[in-house]
Design an enzyme around this catalytic site. Structure first.
Site, mmCIF file in Angstrom:
data_model
loop_
_atom_site.group_PDB
_atom_site.id
_atom_site.type_symbol
_atom_site.label_atom_id
_atom_site.label_comp_id
_atom_site.label_asym_id
_atom_site.label_seq_id
_atom_site.Cartn_x
_atom_site.Cartn_y
_atom_site.Cartn_z
ATOM 1 N N CYS A 1 10.182 -0.405 7.700
ATOM 2 C CA CYS A 1 11.102 -0.901 6.681
ATOM 3 C C CYS A 1 10.554 -2.170 6.032
ATOM 4 O O CYS A 1 10.198 -3.128 6.710
ATOM 5 C CB CYS A 1 12.449 -1.189 7.331
ATOM 6 S SG CYS A 1 13.695 -1.846 6.212
ATOM 7 N N CYS B 1 9.079 -2.173 -7.271
ATOM 8 C CA CYS B 1 10.482 -2.588 -7.278
ATOM 9 C C CYS B 1 10.605 -3.899 -8.047
ATOM 10 O O CYS B 1 9.721 -4.761 -7.962
ATOM 11 C CB CYS B 1 10.991 -2.775 -5.850
ATOM 12 S SG CYS B 1 12.748 -3.198 -5.751
ATOM 13 N N CYS C 1 13.051 -9.083 -3.470
ATOM 14 C CA CYS C 1 13.596 -9.557 -2.193
ATOM 15 C C CYS C 1 12.454 -10.182 -1.402
ATOM 16 O O CYS C 1 11.380 -9.588 -1.262
ATOM 17 C CB CYS C 1 14.219 -8.402 -1.417
ATOM 18 S SG CYS C 1 15.667 -7.686 -2.238
ATOM 19 N N GLU D 1 4.772 6.204 -1.756
ATOM 20 C CA GLU D 1 4.714 6.438 -0.314
ATOM 21 C C GLU D 1 6.046 6.981 0.195
ATOM 22 O O GLU D 1 7.116 6.543 -0.238
ATOM 23 C CB GLU D 1 4.355 5.143 0.406
ATOM 24 C CG GLU D 1 2.997 4.611 -0.008
ATOM 25 C CD GLU D 1 2.605 3.308 0.667
ATOM 26 O OE1 GLU D 1 1.465 2.861 0.466
ATOM 27 O OE2 GLU D 1 3.438 2.739 1.419
#
Length: 454
Positions: free
Chosen positions: A426, A191, A195, A170
């Protein structure tokens, strides 16, 4: 049969790690120790990559966090993928086929410049007929296939691309009334950092050994990174105006894929090509210290560091990379390295989580932490997503926090959500779904803030 997790240190090298420490089969909470490795699922066969240099010899450059091989030009059969080459590499390749360097420059400008952004041979007007025939036989123009464009209520566009192995990435284009439209590119499929506030890193993937692992599929090649920016300009310039900024803040940890990211950034800032200003190309990292040092020595582009906490205890929890590279080491490295850069400021990103990192005490600690570092700080509104424990800090509290930093002389900005109604904001990128990586254990003092009973 004993379950084993697999950790990857490169696209082609695998290491066995310890079993996943689930407390019970159905529980989704576990605790990583300081020595726990980052777990990477192996779901697709490794791809082969070639570069001009690798045609004569084979070499690999590996690190603790699996930097991509320093080879970055895809080969589809016998065809070379043009957008995987820097201009010197393209020139060398063109000359190897018996054509002048000037032909390479004309090709480069049609691929990246003059508002052409060529995707196929028919768009190469003005080139020699024999040269075009050679390109048709030996070159590949596209690294990505457009899947879908989704438009948020605020005008933000999320572009979904399909890769040649069927995976999807994306890219986000964020228009700005002030003429500073930004394209946010991905550097990996998924990823590995996990996190806790980021949807991309929290997505779990099914592996062939039937264990839900946190989610890196593979690195993107330089061509796949660059083409996101090329496609964005080609598709949306007429609608949103000139795209002037690039941020490597999409899917993935850019410095985990440092070879291909530095190469892609170099192609983007080429003065004869896409012509992005190095100051307007920003590479973000969660804090991989050795790669930060290398980046600051090798790249002219801007650096953003995702900080998000003022103590090791909190950062260990919400950003597990901190267990390897502590705050003191990260910040001292920046102090030392930035001494050698003139008029250069690092951008600290600080995602504000209600009751976790938004107190007056956190503001005071943050002021102390960044002393001696040429920097600016973006305070970012947390964007909720499926499975998240956190709540966004209220806007009035963000303003109070900002004012405390500004009163101490810190350059600070508020960055509110854009595109969140299309999961384009984000920390929201990734395929929607209910299966997610295991949550890390919540420190006792924050269990009320996240509504945890463990």
């Amino acid at each position: 049969m004993r379950r084993m997790a697999i950790g990857a240190v490169s696209n082609s090298t695998l290491l066995l790690s310890t079993p996943l420490p689930f407390s019970k089969p159905n529980h989704t909470i576990f605790s990583l120790t300081k020595t726990s490795s980052f777990l990477i699922p192996v779901l697709t066969p490794p791809r082969r990559f070639l570069s001009v240099s690798s045609l004569t010899h084979d070499h690999h450059n590996l690190s603790d966090f699996g930097d991509a091989d320093s080879v970055a030009i895809s080969s589809r059969g016998s065809k070379m993928l043009l957008k995987g080459m820097t201009y010197p590499e393209l020139q060398k390749w063109v000359q190897s086929h018996g054509y002048r360097p000037g032909q390479a420059m004309m090709l480069w400008k049609r691929v990246y410049g003059n508002n052409i952004w060529a995707h196929h041979i028919d768009e190469l007007e003005g080139l020699n007929k024999d040269f075009k025939k050679m390109l048709n036989e030996n070159a590949e123009f596209k690294a990505l296939s457009l899947k879908e464009i989704r438009t948020a209520s605020d005008g933000t566009r999320k572009i979904l691309f399909t890769l040649d192995d069927g995976l999807v990435i994306e890219t986000v284009v964020i228009p700005c009334d002030r003429g500073r439209t930004t394209v946010c590119v991905s550097s990996q499929v998924g990823c590995a950092m996990n996190c806790q506030f980021c949807y991309t890193g929290r997505q779990a993937l099914f592996s062939p050994i039937d264990i839900n692992l946190m989610g890196l599929r593979r690195h993107l090649t330089a061509a796949e990174i660059v083409e996101q920016a090329v496609f964005a300009r080609r598709l949306l310039t007429d609608e949103v105006g000139s795209i002037t900024n690039v941020v490597f803040m999409g899917m993935g940890e850019p410095l985990h894929n440092i070879d291909n990211v530095i190469k892609a950034a170099d192609i983007m800032v080429d003065e004869q090509g896409l012509q992005f200003s190095p100051r307007k190309v920003t590479i973000s990292t969660s804090g991989l210290v050795p790669q930060i040092k290398r980046f600051l020595h090798e790249s002219k582009c801007a650096l953003a560091v995702s900080l998000n906490a003022t103590t090791d205890e909190v950062r260990n929890w919400i950003m597990p990379i901190n267990r390897k590279y502590k705050l003191d080491l990260l910040l001292q490295t920046l102090r030392e390295e930035l001494c050698f850069r003139n008029n250069y400021r690092v951008l600290f990103e600080y995602v504000m989580l209600e009751g976790i990192n938004d107190s007056d005490g956190d503001a005071e600690k943050l002021i102390e932490l960044v002393k001696g570092i040429p920097c600016k700080i973006n305070l970012i509104s947390f964007n909720p997503h499926s499975g998240s424990l956190f709540r966004p800090t209220k806007e009035e509290r963000m303003i109070e926090f900002r004012n405390m930093l500004a009163a101490a002389g810190v350059i600070v900005f508020l960055r509110l959500s854009r595109g969140d109604d299309q999961m384009a904001a984000c920390g929201q990128l990734g395929k929607p779904g209910t299966i997610q990586a295991p949550l890390l254990r919540v420190p006792h003092q924050f269990q009320m803030a996240v509504g945890s009973s463990t």
